[in-house]
Design a protein around this motif. Sequence first.
Motif, PDB file in Angstrom:
ATOM      1  N   ALA A 279     -14.487 -14.304   0.578  1.00  0.00           N
ATOM      2  CA  ALA A 279     -15.352 -13.913  -0.571  1.00  0.00           C
ATOM      3  C   ALA A 279     -15.251 -15.063  -1.573  1.00  0.00           C
ATOM      4  N   GLN A 280     -14.145 -15.474  -1.760  1.00  0.00           N
ATOM      5  CA  GLN A 280     -13.564 -16.611  -2.814  1.00  0.00           C
ATOM      6  C   GLN A 280     -14.739 -17.870  -2.584  1.00  0.00           C
ATOM      7  N   GLN A 281     -14.860 -18.410  -1.224  1.00  0.00           N
ATOM      8  CA  GLN A 281     -15.580 -19.478  -0.750  1.00  0.00           C
ATOM      9  C   GLN A 281     -16.979 -19.208  -1.336  1.00  0.00           C
ATOM     10  N   THR A 282     -17.589 -18.113  -0.610  1.00  0.00           N
ATOM     11  CA  THR A 282     -19.024 -17.857  -0.681  1.00  0.00           C
ATOM     12  C   THR A 282     -19.422 -17.571  -2.095  1.00  0.00           C
ATOM     13  N   LEU A 283     -18.886 -16.756  -2.797  1.00  0.00           N
ATOM     14  CA  LEU A 283     -19.093 -16.571  -4.283  1.00  0.00           C
ATOM     15  C   LEU A 283     -19.056 -17.722  -4.907  1.00  0.00           C
ATOM     16  N   THR A 284     -18.126 -18.622  -4.809  1.00  0.00           N
ATOM     17  CA  THR A 284     -18.018 -19.767  -5.670  1.00  0.00           C
ATOM     18  C   THR A 284     -19.301 -20.492  -5.297  1.00  0.00           C
ATOM     19  N   PHE A 285     -19.438 -20.973  -4.041  1.00  0.00           N
ATOM     20  CA  PHE A 285     -20.593 -21.602  -3.749  1.00  0.00           C
ATOM     21  C   PHE A 285     -21.906 -21.214  -4.234  1.00  0.00           C
ATOM     22  N   SER A 286     -22.220 -19.794  -4.015  1.00  0.00           N
ATOM     23  CA  SER A 286     -23.451 -19.376  -4.370  1.00  0.00           C
ATOM     24  C   SER A 286     -23.650 -19.183  -5.863  1.00  0.00           C
ATOM     25  N   TRP A 287     -22.453 -18.886  -6.620  1.00  0.00           N
ATOM     26  CA  TRP A 287     -22.639 -18.845  -8.269  1.00  0.00           C
ATOM     27  C   TRP A 287     -22.782 -20.332  -8.534  1.00  0.00           C
ATOM     28  N   SER A 288     -22.269 -21.367  -8.204  1.00  0.00           N
ATOM     29  CA  SER A 288     -22.329 -22.621  -8.422  1.00  0.00           C
ATOM     30  C   SER A 288     -23.818 -23.019  -8.333  1.00  0.00           C
ATOM     31  N   SER A 289     -24.188 -22.996  -7.247  1.00  0.00           N
ATOM     32  CA  SER A 289     -25.601 -23.000  -6.992  1.00  0.00           C
ATOM     33  C   SER A 289     -26.818 -22.482  -7.843  1.00  0.00           C
ATOM     34  N   LEU A 290     -26.363 -21.005  -8.134  1.00  0.00           N
ATOM     35  CA  LEU A 290     -27.340 -20.186  -8.944  1.00  0.00           C
ATOM     36  C   LEU A 290     -27.432 -21.036 -10.445  1.00  0.00           C
ATOM     37  N   LEU A 291     -26.081 -21.237 -10.995  1.00  0.00           N
ATOM     38  CA  LEU A 291     -25.905 -21.513 -12.515  1.00  0.00           C
ATOM     39  C   LEU A 291     -26.471 -23.165 -12.396  1.00  0.00           C
ATOM     40  N   HIS A 292     -26.585 -23.795 -11.451  1.00  0.00           N
ATOM     41  CA  HIS A 292     -26.844 -25.414 -11.647  1.00  0.00           C
ATOM     42  C   HIS A 292     -28.028 -25.652 -10.989  1.00  0.00           C
ATOM     43  N   GLU A 293     -28.352 -24.952 -10.166  1.00  0.00           N
ATOM     44  CA  GLU A 293     -29.616 -25.378  -9.405  1.00  0.00           C
ATOM     45  C   GLU A 293     -30.860 -24.230  -9.206  1.00  0.00           C
ATOM     46  N   GLY A 294     -30.303 -23.100 -10.108  1.00  0.00           N
ATOM     47  CA  GLY A 294     -31.334 -21.804 -10.132  1.00  0.00           C
ATOM     48  C   GLY A 294     -31.540 -20.978  -8.586  1.00  0.00           C
ATOM     49  N   LYS A 295     -30.896 -21.424  -7.621  1.00  0.00           N
ATOM     50  CA  LYS A 295     -30.842 -20.759  -6.573  1.00  0.00           C
ATOM     51  C   LYS A 295     -29.533 -20.420  -5.981  1.00  0.00           C
ATOM     52  N   ALA A 296     -29.369 -19.037  -5.601  1.00  0.00           N
ATOM     53  CA  ALA A 296     -27.996 -18.638  -5.355  1.00  0.00           C
ATOM     54  C   ALA A 296     -27.753 -19.094  -3.658  1.00  0.00           C
ATOM     55  N   LYS A 297     -28.661 -19.356  -3.046  1.00  0.00           N
ATOM     56  CA  LYS A 297     -28.665 -19.835  -1.415  1.00  0.00           C
ATOM     57  C   LYS A 297     -27.870 -18.739  -0.874  1.00  0.00           C
ATOM     58  N   VAL A 298     -28.369 -17.828  -0.879  1.00  0.00           N
ATOM     59  CA  VAL A 298     -27.610 -16.464  -0.015  1.00  0.00           C
ATOM     60  C   VAL A 298     -28.348 -16.331   1.390  1.00  0.00           C
ATOM     61  N   PRO A 299     -27.357 -16.157   2.280  1.00  0.00           N
ATOM     62  CA  PRO A 299     -27.886 -16.445   3.739  1.00  0.00           C
ATOM     63  C   PRO A 299     -28.818 -15.290   4.295  1.00  0.00           C
TER      64      PRO A 299
END
Length: 537
Positions: free
Chosen positions: A258-278
């Motif tokens: 959870a820590q790894q995936t949430l960190t990655f997806s939130w970073s992608s959402l806030l900085h790139e505009g896409k959460a990149k959810v599988p």
Amino acid sequence: MASAAGIQQQQEVLAWLLEPLSQQWTQLEWQNNYLSEPLGLIRLCSETAFMWSIFHTVTFFEKALKRSGIKKGSLNLQNISTASTIHPMASHLSWMLPPLLKLLRAVHSLWSPSISQMLPGEIKAAMTMGNAERYSLLGEGNPKLSKGALTFMDGSHIDTSREGHTETNEADIRNWLKGIRDSGYNVLGLSMTIGDPFFKCLDVHSVGVALMENIQSMEFRHARQLVHSALIPLVKHCPMEMWEVWLEKLLHPLFIHAQQTLTFSWSSLLHEGKAKVPDVLGILAEADLKAEVMEEKLLRDLTRETCVLLSTLASPGLNTGLPTLEQSGHAIRVDLSSLKELDAFASNSMVGFLLKHNGLAVPALQICLEAFTWTDGEAVSKVLSFCGSVILLAISANNVQLREFVSKDLFSAIIKGLALESNAFISADLVGFCREIFMYLCDRDPAPRQVLLSLPCIKPQDLVAFEEALTKTGSPKEQKQHMKSLLLLATGNRLKALAAQKSVNIITNVTMRPRSSVNAPETRIDEGDTVGLAAIL
């Protein structure tokens, strides 16, 4: 089989109903043929009648567990203590659950890269989200349902009207996989509520392998469902003497993932505009707005469910050994001689137990820190009780590492959280945490003063004046107001959660982000630009 019936009568009825099922369910032949190796499930999906027979067996277990519980008030005081041992389903768990765990393990394995690449196209397609799940995520009306459709808690449906057909198609397999997962997790969670009979009849290793072996490959909607239906009941009902065995085995891999995936997806959402959810990969074009909305919804759902799990860990019934802070007068100096070692709290506080085990504590605490930077006030509100318990233990326990974490890392994260407008409705709680950390820990650790002095607009004399003001009042309410005023001064009034929002109701569920492109540069998001989901659909 109503719950008002006598326990003995329920046991007799259940034995009569379950006996035929147990004879088929416990046979090793079908388990070895379909569940012993990854490709076995492919064979099962070609055996339509048997495939649906298994589905109905699992759903029957689910119904039996739901309907055979003991009603509150139906037991007298003399037999309350033995309630868990006389649950009508208790004696059936030992034969019912092992094949189910094998089945769930086989289903989970389909998503692992080494196996998914070998699957036929029809099964691969069935593993993606169906239209009903997409409509549910988008909040759109579902298409007309057939008479055989079943509705699940998330609002999606499966259609069992075709189960008699001899040929299995993509929709059948998708419905079956979803049904097995939904009912299978519920069976585990409901069985855990029985208590000792569950935890004593199963080998924790078999449960851990079935649920966590492929957690890294699990999609967000499935991980959220696992947490909600199985892991939260585990935390609520695991006997205290079994925490050491069960919680470490099941929560450690979950927290890491959870820590790894949430960190990655939130970073992608806030900085790139896409959460990149599988879950959404390959369903719609990358630039499709609906895909982005679904991704964000899936991310927020998993984030909030993870925070609910942390909140459950901090529930009062599981933390009877936690002390309380003196909330009146000037009693802010802790008697160091009264401090206990952290181990003293581990046996009667689940949060204390978690903090004692670094494998559990590190990813869980990291999730807490990062949650304050994610633009989801609802998620933060759910994790507050866990943070409060961590602060309380840092104050009450003689543990340097924990005290330093709270005094520096958590204190800084809470202040960062106050900079987000999405946290406005819980700002009073966050200011209260800041007050507790400073007042109870500033004499034992230099970090609280250092954190405040690191803020951009503060001067040393401001901190001196703040501390003098604290000494002149014993009112927690006034002390919180002093803390709020200092934080606003020290940040140049940039803490948006503390800004008055009296006349405008703002939905802070979705942040306005630049439309993403593959090579879009990273940009910081202005939390103030917020819109509702409906406005972007």
